[in-house]
Design an enzyme around this catalytic site. Sequence first.
Site, short mmCIF file in Angstrom:
data_model
loop_
_atom_site.label_atom_id
_atom_site.label_comp_id
_atom_site.label_asym_id
_atom_site.label_seq_id
_atom_site.Cartn_x
_atom_site.Cartn_y
_atom_site.Cartn_z
N CYS A 443 36.72 -1.78 35.90
CA CYS A 443 37.41 -1.80 37.19
C CYS A 443 36.59 -1.12 38.28
CB CYS A 443 38.78 -1.15 37.07
SG CYS A 443 38.75 0.52 36.38
N HIS A 664 41.87 4.60 37.17
CA HIS A 664 41.73 3.19 37.55
C HIS A 664 41.20 3.13 38.98
CE1 HIS A 664 42.34 -1.08 37.72
NE2 HIS A 664 43.22 -0.98 38.70
#
Length: 744
Positions: A443, A664
């Site tokens: 990510c 994230h």
Amino acid sequence: MDSLYVEEVAASLVREFLSRKGLNKTFVTMDQERPRCELSINSRNDLRKVLHLEFLYKENKAKEKPLRTNLELITRYFLDNVGNTDNSESQEVPIPAIPVPKKNNKLPLRHSETTLVNIYDLSDEDTGRRTSWSEAGKARHDSLDGDILGNFVSSKKPSHKSKAAHVDLGDSLPLVPAWEKVDQLHSSEPGIDVKKTMERTRPKSGLIVRGMMAGPVASSPQDSFRKRSLRRSSALSRKLQTPEEIQQQSEPFVHTPAYLGPQEVPDSSSDSVSRSPLGQLNELSIEKPNVTSSSQGLSQRDRPRLRSVSEDSPLGYSHTEGNSRMAQDQLERAFKRQGVQPPSLRKNQLVSDRTDDKPDALQLEDVEDELIKEDIVLFPPPSMLKLQTVSKPIDLSLAKEIKTLLFGSTFCCFSEEWKLQNFSFNDIASLKYGIVQNKGGPCGVLAAVQGCVLQKLLFEGDNRTNSNLRLQPSDAQRTRCLALAIADILWRAGGKEQAVVALASGTPHFSPTGKYKADGVLETLTLYSLTSSEDLVTFIQQSVHQFEAGPYGCILLTLSAILSRSLELVRQDFDVPTSHLIGAHGYCTQELVNLLLTGRAVSNVFNDVVELDSGDGNITLLRGIEARSDIGFLSLFEHYNVCQVGCFLKTPRFPIWVVCSESHFSILFSLQPELLCDWRSERLFDLYYYDGLANQQEEIRLTVDTTKTAPADSCSDLVPPLELCIRTKWKGASVNWNGSDPIL
């Protein structure tokens, strides 16, 4: 609508065929050698509608064994409706030539004046010999690649038994609208782009389909076939030159490999002769005066002008000076004499002087006149021939070093999440700018690239003045922005002096031995080094399909950035030399994100360098961000006082931030560039949030009000982490989600 649109529709037709047939390598090669543009069609339904194939599609679905591609539908339609010829000896299936408009010429044509070339000679089926046919709706032969309907010319044996077949197209009701549109475009037809012209200089044979052609040949098979067609159609009594004579008289001009995409272009050499369109110019000008008087499609005013250009311009070859070497300055003078600037990539110029309004039969004379003019004016300038790369296959020692830098061990491999991740875009209309993440892991790489894509899309190029179109790019626009973003990342990592692009070749270059575990990716890499930013952009545009569609797009970018920076400099960037770029469970480390955002794999997000005194006289240097970044960074860890993000990342050059929250990475951006330079715009403004992994179905727009104080946190667990990240830059700001569900 112009001829460029016709070319893109035809190319889309071929891409659809390759995709449906599972010809993935050929598909990738086609996108590398002929990149897509804004006119490309990526939907089968859209392609079917453009070609008016709905009737054939419905009819095909009702069959017991339906065909799978639109190209097969068109082929079967012509085979079923044209009929067979009476010549049992040749047993050929004729294909009708699509009429090309001509000026006030309503006289019936003689049999010898029509150009109807059979697409396939069944008598040569066992040996796979093929012939080419005149391209439908265009008065030119510009597809030596065979990228229109996939026809490749055999150099072994041409068919001398072609029989013309006059076909009434009135029965072709379902396809008439599409073909008529093609015919009516000729009056405003632009020239072939530079890439097409370069492709015309590349010889083709059956081996090219399999990517096995190693170098150029002396002459093109289609040239000899065209000369034989001229002999038959115009009944020339004099003897034409043999290919050997033409080879002796032709001058070596440029040596280009059969596969131009991501490969180096070697220098021209005298011992490897390439047949260029300029070499064809002389023989065409010789044959022209002997063509019958049926060449009424081109005015008498045009033909002398074309001949004078071929005779006076240094582009034309003389039979007495055939062995003299053509220099690049002569080519430039030729463009200057014609009053034409050397064409740039994907820029087209009008080359047809005819203003036709009624279709008539296609004549070979018209094709030759158009070919001469295009060959002269649209040959690529010398600057396009200077794109050179230094390539080398990866070896075992380098692969070991890369794995150690990535994972800390040569026995670790890329996870499936990394292998399956490419830079493919979202299909939701309101989120077309967004890159989709399949699973967790890479990510950080995706968010960094997403930020750079938004930079190109929102604040550079033509879209920056139209806010309504910024977040709704076409497929071609977002692919172009992706290529530019990748080029920026690699050029920045290389210190703006050089870049290395790693591409997968599909074939292992070494056999793993010793303490090394193969993963099927590193072993297949070919490394291309470039020292010019312009060459890098061109190279990435030619190979962007590997990054966007794969395989291994995310891995290739990561490795390219590391190699552009160099392994040694990446290690020097670390605070701890034993650090690595991919952490546990395949997550991106801060070093990897910083490498993509700033070009340096430093371990911290504060400004400059901090000296840490351990108390025993030893000072440890902690490296941070050295200068203001194009893309910013916000972290939830700063809210918890774990780190401090410096102003070089908090206040970037563009209002785009990579957000680190709950292990994230996602993206936050604004459409207002003044947000970073005018404090008054910071009172009330909108921020857009995109998370490629959150299965986001709609646009998320947040309104930030810095004049209001956020309510007291009665329960901090219910405050969205994104709001906490926003408040690390705008202290105490109120955040309104505008009806969207807050992401907790």
